[in-house]
Structure formats: C-alpha cells, structure tokens
Design a protein around this motif. Structure first.
Motif, PDB file in Angstrom:
ATOM      1  N   ASP A  67      25.789  48.234  49.422  1.00 48.93           N
ATOM      2  CA  ASP A  67      26.318  49.027  48.333  1.00 48.93           C
ATOM      3  C   ASP A  67      27.829  49.007  48.865  1.00 48.93           C
ATOM      4  N   VAL A  68      28.978  48.836  47.660  1.00 42.27           N
ATOM      5  CA  VAL A  68      30.387  49.250  48.026  1.00 42.27           C
ATOM      6  C   VAL A  68      30.976  49.941  47.063  1.00 42.27           C
ATOM      7  N   SER A  69      31.957  50.607  47.314  1.00 43.45           N
ATOM      8  CA  SER A  69      32.508  51.528  46.402  1.00 43.45           C
ATOM      9  C   SER A  69      33.587  50.632  45.494  1.00 43.45           C
ATOM     10  N   TYR A  70      33.583  50.874  44.418  1.00 44.46           N
ATOM     11  CA  TYR A  70      34.552  50.039  43.450  1.00 44.46           C
ATOM     12  C   TYR A  70      34.750  50.725  42.111  1.00 44.46           C
ATOM     13  N   VAL A  71      35.832  50.336  41.329  1.00 44.27           N
ATOM     14  CA  VAL A  71      36.261  50.826  40.301  1.00 44.27           C
ATOM     15  C   VAL A  71      36.681  49.394  39.152  1.00 44.27           C
ATOM     16  N   VAL A  72      35.871  49.504  38.133  1.00 41.29           N
ATOM     17  CA  VAL A  72      36.237  48.743  37.124  1.00 41.29           C
ATOM     18  C   VAL A  72      36.505  49.242  35.783  1.00 41.29           C
ATOM     19  N   SER A  73      36.906  48.205  34.900  1.00 43.43           N
ATOM     20  CA  SER A  73      37.143  48.586  33.597  1.00 43.43           C
ATOM     21  C   SER A  73      36.441  47.474  32.676  1.00 43.43           C
ATOM     22  N   LEU A  89      30.385  46.488  22.542  1.00 42.51           N
ATOM     23  CA  LEU A  89      29.996  47.829  22.855  1.00 42.51           C
ATOM     24  C   LEU A  89      31.081  47.866  24.334  1.00 42.51           C
ATOM     25  N   GLU A  90      31.412  49.319  24.509  1.00 43.40           N
ATOM     26  CA  GLU A  90      31.795  49.673  25.827  1.00 43.40           C
ATOM     27  C   GLU A  90      30.541  50.647  26.206  1.00 43.40           C
ATOM     28  N   VAL A  91      29.901  50.280  27.445  1.00 45.87           N
ATOM     29  CA  VAL A  91      28.901  50.747  28.221  1.00 45.87           C
ATOM     30  C   VAL A  91      29.236  51.601  29.389  1.00 45.87           C
ATOM     31  N   GLU A  92      29.154  52.624  29.544  1.00 45.73           N
ATOM     32  CA  GLU A  92      29.174  53.218  30.936  1.00 45.73           C
ATOM     33  C   GLU A  92      27.795  53.723  31.399  1.00 45.73           C
ATOM     34  N   VAL A  93      27.571  52.935  32.756  1.00 48.34           N
ATOM     35  CA  VAL A  93      26.206  53.300  33.172  1.00 48.34           C
ATOM     36  C   VAL A  93      26.297  54.284  34.162  1.00 48.34           C
ATOM     37  N   VAL A  94      25.362  55.350  33.957  1.00 46.20           N
ATOM     38  CA  VAL A  94      25.560  56.604  34.911  1.00 46.20           C
ATOM     39  C   VAL A  94      24.136  56.366  35.635  1.00 46.20           C
ATOM     40  N   MET A  95      24.419  56.125  37.096  1.00 50.13           N
ATOM     41  CA  MET A  95      23.157  56.193  37.686  1.00 50.13           C
ATOM     42  C   MET A  95      23.455  56.974  39.006  1.00 50.13           C
ATOM     43  N   PRO A  96      22.466  57.550  39.758  1.00 50.60           N
ATOM     44  CA  PRO A  96      22.988  58.208  41.166  1.00 50.60           C
ATOM     45  C   PRO A  96      23.055  57.242  42.005  1.00 50.60           C
ATOM     46  N   GLU A  97      23.953  57.421  43.120  1.00 43.46           N
ATOM     47  CA  GLU A  97      24.325  56.548  43.872  1.00 43.46           C
ATOM     48  C   GLU A  97      24.154  57.219  45.608  1.00 43.46           C
ATOM     49  N   GLU A  98      24.096  56.460  46.610  1.00 40.96           N
ATOM     50  CA  GLU A  98      23.916  56.914  47.917  1.00 40.96           C
ATOM     51  C   GLU A  98      25.272  57.940  48.110  1.00 40.96           C
ATOM     52  N   SER A  99      25.075  59.130  48.706  1.00 42.47           N
ATOM     53  CA  SER A  99      25.999  60.030  49.128  1.00 42.47           C
ATOM     54  C   SER A  99      27.403  59.236  49.691  1.00 42.47           C
ATOM     55  N   GLY A 100      28.731  59.488  49.317  1.00 39.70           N
ATOM     56  CA  GLY A 100      29.793  58.622  49.582  1.00 39.70           C
ATOM     57  C   GLY A 100      30.423  57.652  48.860  1.00 39.70           C
ATOM     58  N   ILE A 101      29.195  56.941  48.222  1.00 37.36           N
ATOM     59  CA  ILE A 101      29.664  55.681  47.487  1.00 37.36           C
ATOM     60  C   ILE A 101      30.193  55.898  46.282  1.00 37.36           C
ATOM     61  N   VAL A 102      31.179  55.578  45.988  1.00 36.84           N
ATOM     62  CA  VAL A 102      31.981  55.660  44.574  1.00 36.84           C
ATOM     63  C   VAL A 102      31.800  54.560  43.768  1.00 36.84           C
ATOM     64  N   GLN A 103      31.123  54.648  42.508  1.00 37.58           N
ATOM     65  CA  GLN A 103      31.113  53.383  41.738  1.00 37.58           C
ATOM     66  C   GLN A 103      31.418  53.918  40.315  1.00 37.58           C
ATOM     67  N   ILE A 104      32.670  53.508  39.943  1.00 30.55           N
ATOM     68  CA  ILE A 104      33.272  53.667  38.519  1.00 30.55           C
ATOM     69  C   ILE A 104      32.923  52.523  37.634  1.00 30.55           C
ATOM     70  N   GLU A 105      31.678  52.347  36.859  1.00 30.14           N
ATOM     71  CA  GLU A 105      31.167  51.315  36.250  1.00 30.14           C
ATOM     72  C   GLU A 105      30.962  51.342  34.783  1.00 30.14           C
ATOM     73  N   VAL A 106      32.088  50.813  34.336  1.00 29.73           N
ATOM     74  CA  VAL A 106      32.194  50.934  32.719  1.00 29.73           C
ATOM     75  C   VAL A 106      32.287  49.360  32.309  1.00 29.73           C
ATOM     76  N   LEU A 107      31.227  49.002  31.672  1.00 27.85           N
ATOM     77  CA  LEU A 107      31.328  47.445  31.114  1.00 27.85           C
ATOM     78  C   LEU A 107      31.223  47.243  29.733  1.00 27.85           C
ATOM     79  N   GLY A 108      32.006  46.264  29.519  1.00 31.87           N
ATOM     80  CA  GLY A 108      31.943  45.502  27.937  1.00 31.87           C
ATOM     81  C   GLY A 108      30.559  44.785  27.633  1.00 31.87           C
ATOM     82  N   LEU A 109      30.195  44.972  26.482  1.00 31.20           N
ATOM     83  CA  LEU A 109      28.782  44.243  26.245  1.00 31.20           C
ATOM     84  C   LEU A 109      28.797  43.687  24.934  1.00 31.20           C
ATOM     85  N   HIS A 110      28.602  42.483  24.779  1.00 34.44           N
ATOM     86  CA  HIS A 110      28.750  41.567  23.676  1.00 34.44           C
ATOM     87  C   HIS A 110      27.207  41.105  23.362  1.00 34.44           C
TER      88      HIS A 110
END
Length: 638
Positions: free
Chosen positions: A241-247, A361-382
C-alpha cells in the motif's frame, strides 16, 4: 560516461560491472556465446491468443525491424539457472523431461527478487489461478522485467516453452532449459549457482531434491514447501500500500451540461507526503514519469434500462435528498431495533443522471487502512444502461510525489486499490439479481474480476516517439506494469502518443479532451470483449459440470444420497444455463444501445479511429456472442 548513457544502457553497464565483480563471468565467453546464438537464431511466428486476433497486424508490427544484438546479462543467467532447477530437456530417449509451469516460476522469480538475488522490479498485477478445479483471480507481485528476460531466453532458444490447457480451459505455458541452454550453463561460475541455491532450497538444508522448494496454492495463499516437510507462506500476494490523494473524475464526454461539480482534493495533496507505505523494496528504478494524470478503470456488466431505473430510485436521484451511505447487506430482520456490521461503507453523491439512461456519481470509499497509511480516495462513477461502468480519479499526489511527477511504480499500486474498491462499490449499488449474474459469470469470485485501465496524462517524461517506448527493455517493462503486454504504439501528432496494451491504454498529450469520445467508446468495447472471453470459457466449465452430473446419474444406485446430489446439481446447472442466456441477451442489446461518437473531422481524430478499428471490434464481438448462443443450444441443452 554513465551520465551520457540512456537508462537502458546504464542498466546493461551496471549488470556488466556486477558480473565482473563476482568471481568473473568470462565476458569474452559470454559475448562469443551471444554472437553464436544470434547467428543460429531462426525467426518463428508469434503464438497469439484468441483475444489478440483483432490486433494481429498491430501486434506483429510493434517489435518489427532489425533485431537488436542479444547480450547475455547477469539476470539472464540467473533466470536460466532458476529454470534449470525445475525443468530440463531430456538428454536421451530414456530420460523423462521436466517442466516448470508459468505461475510457480513467476512466484519463484519474485522470491529471488525478494531475496536480493535477481535484480528486477516488481509490481502488483491481476493473475488467474487454477487449482483443484477452481479458477480465481488474485493480485500478485509480478516482475515484468523478469518475464521479459524469460521471453528473451525463449526467443534465443536457451529455454523451451510448452503450451498447455487447464481443466478450466485456461491456456498456460511451461518452461524448461533446452539443450543449448544446458551447454551455456556449463560455462557459468559456481558463484551464480550458489546465489540461486540460496532461495530455491530450504534454509540451512542440504542441496538435495527433497529440500528443493516447490510452490502450491492452498486456501487462498501460495505455500512454498519441500518434500522433507519445510513449509512457509509466500508474500507474493501481499500487495503493498502507498499513501495517496485523488479527486473524483469522469470524462466530460460522459457528463451532461447540467452536471454538478466534483469535489477537488488538491488542497489535501500534502497529506500523502506525510503518510507512510509498506513497500519492501524502496529503490525503484524509474524509466517513465507522468504529469497531470487521470486514471479510469472500466468494465462491462449485464445491466439494462430497468437496472438503471432501479439504481436511480435507490439513490433518490429525483428527490431532494439524494445519495447517502450504501451497503450490500441484506436486512433479514427489519423489525429488530439495532444491528452490527463490518466496517467499510460507500458514500454516494449524485452528480447527474438520465432516469433510464445513466447515472454519474461521486463515490467516497471509506475503508480501514494500515496504521500510518493515508488514502484519500474519492472516485467518479459512471453507470450506463448498456452495461459500461467507469470509475475514475485525478491524481493529486502519491507519497511525496506531486501530480506533475507521478511514478508508474506507485501508480500500479494505486490502481490495485481502485480496482478492488470499485468492485466493492458496484457490489453495494447493484441489485441482488445483477450480483447473481456476476456470481454465475465469475463462479462466485466477482469481487476479484479484472478491469480495463485507461491512463490519460498531459505529459510523459521522457517524451519520445511512440515506438521507442516498445523497446523490449526498461521503458516497455515499466509501462507493462499498468497496461499489460503492449500491442501497438502510435504517434497521433507531434505532441500526442497512444500506447495500447492487453489490459489498458495510455494516452499522453495535450489533445486528450478532443480524443476522449473515441478513446472511451473503444474502451467500452474492450470491456465487452474481455467479458465475452471469460463467458466463453465459463460455458466450457458448465458443460464439464453437466457431464459430471451424467456420470453420477449412471451410478445413482451405488449411493442412496446420490439422488439428492443429482437433483441439486441439475437445478443449479439449469439455473446457470438460463442466466448465461440472459447475459447473452444483455450483450446483444448493449451493442445496439451503445452510443457512438460523432464522425472524426480532423486528421488526428481520423488517425485515432483508424488505429482503434472500433467497427471491426464491434463486429467481432457480435460474431462471438452469436457463436456462444449456438454453442449453448448445441452442447449444453442436449
């Protein structure tokens, strides 16, 4: 001198230096052997899969031209030694030949990389695993560099390749060292064999056959064990896993003029740099970097107009309070006051919709991640009534890399998250009926189904002619981590490049908005083509299941409980056949309902349409659907 070399030359130079430091590979002998192999090399026709038939001409042309002189590097020698531990050609008619299958060899190559013996990178990739009559998909850490080295050894006839078919009708390849390869092994120093022995035998054990490590797949994991009893679990399926931020992102060609604005997470990009990762090998060798990256993963599912209507009603799309939190959980006790459930919900906002046609749609995925890993994951869905599903995002930052400096190694790991999470998101939104169709299609492994990757970037660094990325070396290996085996690479203009792969495409240049309608029409057809290929194999598995039922019927008198098993198996097979028929109907109607982009007007769009050959692709899909209908009528219903 090193600074004047291009990346590929530097890597060859590094291999030679390392080789010279190790008790010496005799360079003159290796060079002489490489020249001899080159002189003996006879061109062979490439064996292509059925899925690549449409691209016969393109696939053959991508590596056409003068063949580069073969140079036996240190890594080539190590891969050859590794294969020789498990597969060798018979030296006489009295001996048996031994072979190692492709998947176990892939696992052992990863083990060699993890042990620091084989100097290659790896990245996660979806792979099909056939074990004990069950076929499933798993993400595995696969080295495209090591696979390229192996393919080169096959081309140079140092390794033989054998094509096989599994009981699930999946094509596989097995390998062995050829007689020519055995002759070359005799020229290698013992130090190289000792390095390979360090990870192919059990630790602190004698180097005998009973201590040689073998790979098996047991209970969702790869187990490495010996005949003497040593056993451990491989980390090949431990995806980093890597930390990431997406729009969120949906291509403008799929939105209506009244669409709401997506949220923009650019102001949170700094959060990725303070996040952590669990990547084991921190020293990536980067050949390609991207700027201004938008990623879309696509697939096709049997849906239809009523499915879209039900989805829009579920989302309250026509009401004031739209969207909300969603789960696939079935409430079996609605009169109970409270309930508990596992974490991981899907937050949905309606961007725009056409009641019978599509939802964006705009979809925000709320999933628990390993401690210290930051994942801001909001997706567009067609979601379209023709079954085309796209989920996309714009890269704001991955680890300490900004959106203008995106590493393909990091991007490959983000894509795994997007693919797995997009499967879960869609699972939460689809009806139970449509989920049952996917379960029949993927034999209850729908949450791991593969997707088609579309990568659109403003710039690619370094910028080259398209065919220079298909170099059978550093550039191609890195791009293959995201797109799979490359099929063609074309220059659309002086600034725009298109690369098509088995599992996706990459469009780089400033003209992406203008080309998107044609790109995404093509991608929707590729998603259908992949679905048709899986459905074709599924019909053979179903046919084999029916034959086993016939065998049980003939032996019903041997066991009183056979009658219940026969009734249950016949009921399930009958239901599967009717559901496959329904899927075929959805496929046919989806091709009729698909909206084609307008005819191209300028030369660049015309060139793109010619390369993509969407008319031919559509015709091929229709022919395959009709052929499967005949197959079911002629074989499964007899």
């Amino acid at each position: 001198q090193m600074q004047e070399m291009d990346p590929t030359q530097r890597r060859h130079h590094h291999s030679r230096i390392v080789g010279d430091e190790m008790e010496s590979l005799d360079r003159s002998e290796l060079d002489a052997f490489g020249e001899a192999v080159e002189d003996d090399y006879d061109d062979e026709e490439d064996v292509e899969s059925e899925d690549d038939e449409l691209y016969h001409d393109m696939h053959n042309n991508i590596h056409d031209g003068a063949k580069a002189p073969f140079e036996m590097t240190l890594n080539h020698s190590k891969i050859l030694i590794l294969v020789s531990k498990y597969g060798k050609a018979a030296s006489s008619a009295d001996q048996e030949e031994s072979w190692i299958r492709e998947l176990p060899l892939t696992v052992m190559m990863y083990e060699g990389i993890a042990a620091g013996v084989i100097d290659c990178d790896y990245a996660p990739k979806s792979a099909i695993i056939s074990s004990d009559g069950i076929c499933c998909r798993k993400f595995m850490n696969i080295s495209q560099e090591a696979i390229t080295l192996l393919e080169t050894l096959v081309e140079e006839k140092l390794v033989n390749g054998l094509k096989l078919t599994t009981t699930e009708y999946r094509p596989v390849t097995a390998y062995q060292v050829s007689e020519k390869g055995m002759q070359f092994l005799n020229s290698l120093p013992n130090s190289l064999f000792q390095e390979i022995n360090s990870f192919v035998y059990a630790p602190h054990a004698p180097m005998v056959d009973t201590e040689l490590l073998h790979v098996s797949f047991i209970q969702d994991s790869f187990i490495i064990k010996t005949q003497s009893g040593y056993s451990r679990e491989s980390s090949v399926t431990d995806i980093e896993d890597v930390s990431y931020v997406v729009s969120p992102h949906i291509p403008s060609c799929l939105l209506t003029p009244l669409a709401k604005h997506f949220r923009n997470n650019a102001h949170r990009a700094h959060e990725a740099s303070v996040g952590m990762s669990n990547i084991r090998d921190k020293k990536f060798r980067e050949a390609v970097r991207l700027s201004g990256v938008k990623v879309v993963v696509g697939e096709w599912v049997p849906l239809g107009a009523n499915g879209i209507v039900q989805l829009n009603d579920k989302l309250n799309a026509r009401n004031r309070c739209q969207g909300g939190l969603f789960s696939a959980l079935i409430d079996k006790t609605p009169m109970d006051m409270c309930f508990r459930m596992a974490p991981g919900l899907t937050s949905v906002k309606v961007i725009d919709y056409k009641y019978v046609r599509h939802s964006n749609l705009e979809v925000e995925v709320v999933m628990p991640e390993e401690s210290g890993i930051v994942q801001i994951e909001v997706l567009g869905l067609h979601i379209n009534m023709d079954g085309t599903i796209y989920q996309g995002c714009s890269m704001e930052a991955i680890m300490n890399r900004s959106k203008d400096d995106v590493s393909l190694d990091f991007l490959a790991r983000v894509l795994v998250d997007i693919q797995l999470d997009s499967n879960k998101v869609l699972h939460d939104l689809l009806t139970g009926y449509h989920r049952s169709l996917l379960d029949v299609m993927y034999m209850k492994d729908a949450l791991n189904r593969a997707k088609y990757n579309i990568v659109i970037t403003e710039k690619i660094h370094p910028f080259k002619k398209a065919m220079e990325y298909a170099d059978r070396g550093w550039f191609e290996n890195e791009i293959k981590q995201v797109l799979g085996s490359l099929q063609t690479a074309e220059d659309l203009s002086s600034e725009d490049v298109l690369i098509l792969g088995r599992d996706g495409l990459l469009l780089a240049g400033p003209s992406s908005d203008q080309l998107e309608p044609y790109i995404f029409h093509y991608a929707s057809l590729k998603c259908r083509e992949e679905f048709v290929s899986n459905l074709f194999l599924r019909t053979f598995v179903l046919k084999e299941g029916i034959e086993k039922i016939h065998q049980i019927i003939q032996q019903h008198h041997t066991d009183p409980s056979n009658l219940n098993r026969i009734q249950s198996a016949l009921s399930e097979a009958s239901s599967n056949i009717f559901q496959i028929y329904e899927i075929l109907d959805y496929l046919e109607s989806s091709l009729d309902d698909s909206i084609k982009p307008p005819p191209p007007q300028d030369s660049m769009c015309k060139k793109l349409v010619s390369i993509l050959s969407t008319e031919s692709l559509t015709s091929n899909i229709m022919n395959r659907v009709e052929d499967m209908r005949k197959l079911i009528q002629g074989k499964l219903l007899l």
